[in-house]
Design an enzyme around this catalytic site. Structure first.
Site, PDB file in Angstrom:
ATOM      1  N   HIS A 455      34.183  38.511  49.056  1.00 49.85           N
ATOM      2  CA  HIS A 455      34.105  37.054  49.117  1.00 49.85           C
ATOM      3  C   HIS A 455      35.115  36.628  50.187  1.00 49.85           C
ATOM      4  CE1 HIS A 455      32.583  37.155  44.734  1.00 49.85           C
ATOM      5  NE2 HIS A 455      31.572  37.121  45.576  1.00 49.85           N
ATOM      6  N   GLU A 458      38.426  34.759  49.551  1.00 56.04           N
ATOM      7  CA  GLU A 458      39.433  35.326  48.656  1.00 56.04           C
ATOM      8  C   GLU A 458      40.264  36.290  49.503  1.00 56.04           C
ATOM      9  OE1 GLU A 458      37.071  36.745  45.349  1.00 56.04           O
ATOM     10  OE2 GLU A 458      36.127  34.777  45.166  1.00 56.04           O
ATOM     11  N   HIS A 593      39.490  40.933  44.700  1.00 56.57           N
ATOM     12  CA  HIS A 593      39.030  39.546  44.744  1.00 56.57           C
ATOM     13  C   HIS A 593      40.214  38.609  44.526  1.00 56.57           C
ATOM     14  CE1 HIS A 593      34.492  39.916  44.397  1.00 56.57           C
ATOM     15  NE2 HIS A 593      34.898  41.161  44.378  1.00 56.57           N
ATOM     16  N   GLU A 685      41.252  40.767  40.272  1.00 53.93           N
ATOM     17  CA  GLU A 685      41.422  39.360  40.648  1.00 53.93           C
ATOM     18  C   GLU A 685      42.912  39.157  40.852  1.00 53.93           C
ATOM     19  OE1 GLU A 685      39.020  37.256  41.175  1.00 53.93           O
ATOM     20  OE2 GLU A 685      37.266  38.130  40.187  1.00 53.93           O
TER      21      GLU A 685
END
Ligand SMILES: [Zn+2]
Length: 851
Positions: A455, A458, A593, A685
């Protein structure tokens, strides 16, 4: 991270299906329209008919496989058995077959028939061959191939059986697969056409530069206790929710709503931030409320500052109190620069007008520079965050190239840069390889990868990987034993930017104004984390439909046929990564991410389309360990006093969660990696803020440094070994390694080496290979940080010997599953090539029209 994004896209999808959508609604939700573009190729995977590998289903391919298999790639010397070679003495012929790829006509059965039955004639033809054709065989056996065995045995000789350490073993084999990814020369200029396409407007190349950094409402550097408000509707809309880019849960009305909302609708409402220190406030950034159901934002506002919260000074614009332009929708971040910077400790945002059908709600960030504290005797000794001297700033594509080049120049012996393909816009997907022997797979040495920036917005993972390569290079040179060991025993691949097109979009807006979704998708609007082939459905459908359980497979699932077609909506970036995954025998990976603080492990997709449901893999305990390793060493995640980022409290689960239990993701990279290859992968994350301000990078490196290193070291857990032919001692590729009670097999790599990640314990391990009797050993995995060596020697079955004699050294076809997997991969590569060619000519034509 994107639970709401998925939900929104699902919602939009349903809305489109129902067709009863009113114009006002779709207009209102226009910021979500992007999400409808995320329809992925995997969406159609549901209709895929492929169920399992039964001989009848494969048979229609077998013809194609036979001809293409033998001709499309160079054979390895060991693939044609030495046994049959000796009995038939067709040496020169064999040399020819092994040193270069055959042309389609050369492998034809016709030639085989005529030559095999008349040995004398064949010998006559070989005499006619020029001596040069034989030469390459010699050069294919470099004496250096002995090295890996020696090194490897050093690691843990105690677990090795004396019989397995035979120096001659590797000498009979080439230890490398053909290198597909050639080294990149970063001295080369970026293609002028690509340059024009990506950076066509020179002035928008660089993000806006602010005088001061953000205080950290978004990054949580500003604590909840520092934010206050005149009033608030309820707890879930309290002042602590008034942070830029904060995301609401699915429902409104819980404790995690998407803004601060005042209880009253009048001009006396305010949100106040205590900067804790005397600060030069320079700008305010405002956003509306994150919600699927409500539409609230502030249209104009005033700003006041104070040193004691009693006396407030308005921000002036000349002789009048300044009124700032706020939002026109709920998502776009709008910046207002104060006409004159204001120095104070407290600042208030005071809404004046708001969306007429809504209420007073906002999310904010404040820009300000800390002023030196007169009471601090060391005013300039501000905390820097880390002692490491790394290049802490955001690197766009050009800067990333420069940094990678400098690392490569600093450490040429242990690094190599290659590209796995190009983005839609033509930017290269660069990989930094780090190994004591770059460019080669070494026998027994596991391969590791980190992938960041799938992504594009990110961005922290990208910077951390750039930090990591710089750090490893520096520490290796200084003789840091941990790093030296890691580099010598592991082949590391770092892909900092899987979606460079998306990154450039977000980068141009900058860390504060990029918002939550800009740059997430590929240029074509594809969400790459939904774009991999959905093999979960293939697997679960097979389990449901197949009555003969012995026919079910549990690993190395072939890509479904429809996914390989030219029409399949698969991004060039995804294609490049799939090809990469199948070329290198990766063992372990993490996918970096941002936008949350949690580590997720497969499966990422629920079995029956539930929005969320715990869906473990057969390797659940090891995946939980992997996730825990990262989460427990990350300084922010492991802090028990941290507050949740957005709308879920992952602290309750020790900061790890099964991906599908968070939100279902069909076609994720993790699931694909596990079901299509040997590689275990988790998603990390990294931070609440997807695009942290550059000033946060040093502390973020420090937060993640140990986690990044210790996670890589996990590639040395479990068992590893080499599967060999008992007679020839040649390694056996694609042997199946089964561990009792774990319904997921892995396969040996090109040279017969394998790695089976396992938690400590005793395991019965069985190895099978086409044409060999299976063998079983028990292997104990200890708690230590090195793998147990578990080698296997397999005996050929009489049937196989006979087949080989009949084939006269020709190639015996691999098992059906493998053949189908290879065929589909080849089809995917072919369609990729065609698509790339078409796109290139389109882009060329577009340029012609433009000129
Ligand atoms: Zn993400």
């Amino acid at each position: 991270m994107a639970p709401t994004v998925i939900l929104l896209s699902l919602l939009t999808f349903i809305v489109v299906l129902v067709g009863g959508v009113t114009n006002s609604h779709s207009l209102k939700k226009s910021h979500n329209l992007n999400d409808t573009r995320t329809t992925s190729a995997t969406g159609s995977a549901r209709t895929g008919t492929y169920a399992n590998i039964s001989p009848t289903k494969v048979s229609r391919f077998s013809k194609t496989i036979k001809s293409t298999d033998a001709t499309s790639r160079p054979l390895k010397p060991t693939e044609g058995s030495t046994k049959s070679l000796k009995t038939t003495t067709f040496k020169p012929k064999q040399t020819q077959a092994t040193t270069r790829p055959l042309k389609p006509t050369e492998g034809s059965t016709k030639t085989l028939k005529t030559t095999t039955f008349k040995p004398k004639q064949t010998q006559a033809t070989t005499r006619a061959l020029k001596p040069t054709t034989v030469k390459p065989l010699k050069s294919k056996k470099p004496s250096t191939t002995l090295k890996p065995t020696l090194k490897w045995t050093e690691v843990s000789t105690k677990a090795l059986k004396p019989t397995t350490v035979k120096p001659t073993v590797t000498a009979t084999r080439t230890t490398t697969s053909p290198v597909r990814f050639h080294s990149e020369d970063l001295n080369e200029n970026i293609d002028k056409n690509v340059e024009r396409r990506v950076w066509h407007k020179k002035e928008s190349e660089e993000p806006p530069l602010f005088e001061c950094p953000p205080l950290g409402l978004e990054s949580l550097k500003v604590k909840d206790s520092q934010i206050q408000a005149s009033s608030y509707k309820r707890m879930g809309l309290g002042p602590h929710r008034g942070r830029l880019n904060i995301q609401s849960g699915v429902e409104d009305g819980d404790i995690y709503d998407g803004a601060w909302c005042a209880q009253y609708k009048d001009q006396n409402q305010w949100l106040q931030v205590d900067a804790k220190k005397l600060t030069r406030f320079t700008a305010v950034i405002l956003q509306g409320r994150s919600s699927i159901w409500s539409w609230d934002y502030v249209e104009t506002y005033k700003v006041q500052v104070s040193n004691d919260t009693i006396k407030w000074k308005p921000c002036m614009n000349g002789s009048e109190e300044a009124v700032f332009e706020g939002n026109k929708d709920t998502e776009t971040s709008v910046l207002a620069i104060l006409p004159k910077p204001a120095v104070a400790q407290y600042i208030r945002i005071n809404p004046q007008t708001w969306f007429k059908n809504g209420t007073i709600c906002l999310r904010a960030e404040i820009m300000g520079c800390e002023l030196p504290d007169p009471n601090n005797i060391y005013p300039w000794q501000a905390e820097e965050g880390t002692k490491d001297k790394l290049d802490f700033r955001h690197h766009n594509y050009k800067e990333m190239r420069k940094l990678m080049k400098s690392v490569n120049e600093m450490c040429p012996d242990i690094t190599r840069i290659y590209s796995i393909g190009k983005s839609y816009m033509g930017l290269k997907l660069y990989v930094m390889e780090i190994s004591d022997n770059p460019g080669k797979h070494e026998l027994g040495e596991p391969e590791f990868r980190y992938v960041a920036g799938m992504h594009g917005n990110e961005v922290l993972g990208r910077e951390l990987l750039l930090n990591l390569m710089e750090y490893i290079c520096q520490e290796y040179k200084q003789g840091n034993q941990r790093i030296v060991h890691l580099v010598k025993e592991t082949r590391i691949h770092l892909l900092p930017s899987m979606n460079p097109d998306g990154y450039e979009m977000a980068y141009k807006k900058g860390s504060e104004l990029a918002g939550w979704a800009l740059g997430r998708y590929s240029y074509e609007g594809i969400d790459m984390n939904h774009n991999f082939a959905d093999l979960n459905t293939v697997m679960w459908d097979a389990i449901e439909l197949e009555t003969d359980k012995s026919k079910l497979i549990n690993h190395y699932f072939p890509i479904p046929e429809h996914y390989t077609s030219e029409e399949a909506l698969v991004s060039p970036e995804t294609r490049a990564v799939i090809s990469w995954m199948q070329t290198i025998p990766f063992v372990l990976s993490a996918n970096l991410h941002g936008g949350e603080l949690v580590v997720t492990y497969p499966f990422d997709m629920t079995r029956d389309w539930a929005p969320k449901e715990h869906t473990p893999t057969p390797d659940d305990s090891f995946f939980r360990w992997l996730a825990t390793v990262y989460a427990s060493t990350n300084h922010v995640m492991s802090n028990p006093d941290r507050r949740p980022c957005h709308n879920e409290d992952f602290l309750r689960y020790n900061n790890i969660i099964n991906g599908a239990n968070w939100h279902t993701v069909p076609g994720s990279m993790n699931d694909f990696s596990y079901l299509h290859t040997n590689c275990f992968e988790v998603t990390v994350e990294l931070s609440c803020d997807k695009f942290p301000h550059a000033s946060e990078l040093p502390i973020e490196w420090e937060n993640n440094k140990e986690s990044l290193l210790v996670y890589m070291e996990q590639v040395h857990r479990g068992i590893k070994g080499v599967v060999r032919d008992k007679d020839t001692e040649a390694g056996i590729a694609d042997a199946i390694i089964k561990v009792d009670d774990i319904d997921h097999h892995i396969r040996s790599a090109f040279d017969g080496d394998f790695w089976r990640l396992l938690n400590p314990g005793d395991y019965d391990v069985t190895v099978t290979a086409e044409g060999y009797f299976p063998a079983t050993r028990s292997c104990r995995v200890e708690y230590e940080h090195y793998p147990t060596i578990c080698d296997f020697q397999l005996t050929k079955t009489p049937k196989q010997r006979l087949r080989e004699i009949l084939a006269k050294g020709g190639k015996i076809p691999k098992d059906l599953q493998l053949r189908l997997r290879q065929l589909r991969m080849r089809k995917l590569r072919v369609s990729t090539k065609l698509i790339n060619r078409r796109r290139q000519s389109q882009q060329r034509r577009a340029r012609g029209a433009h000129n």
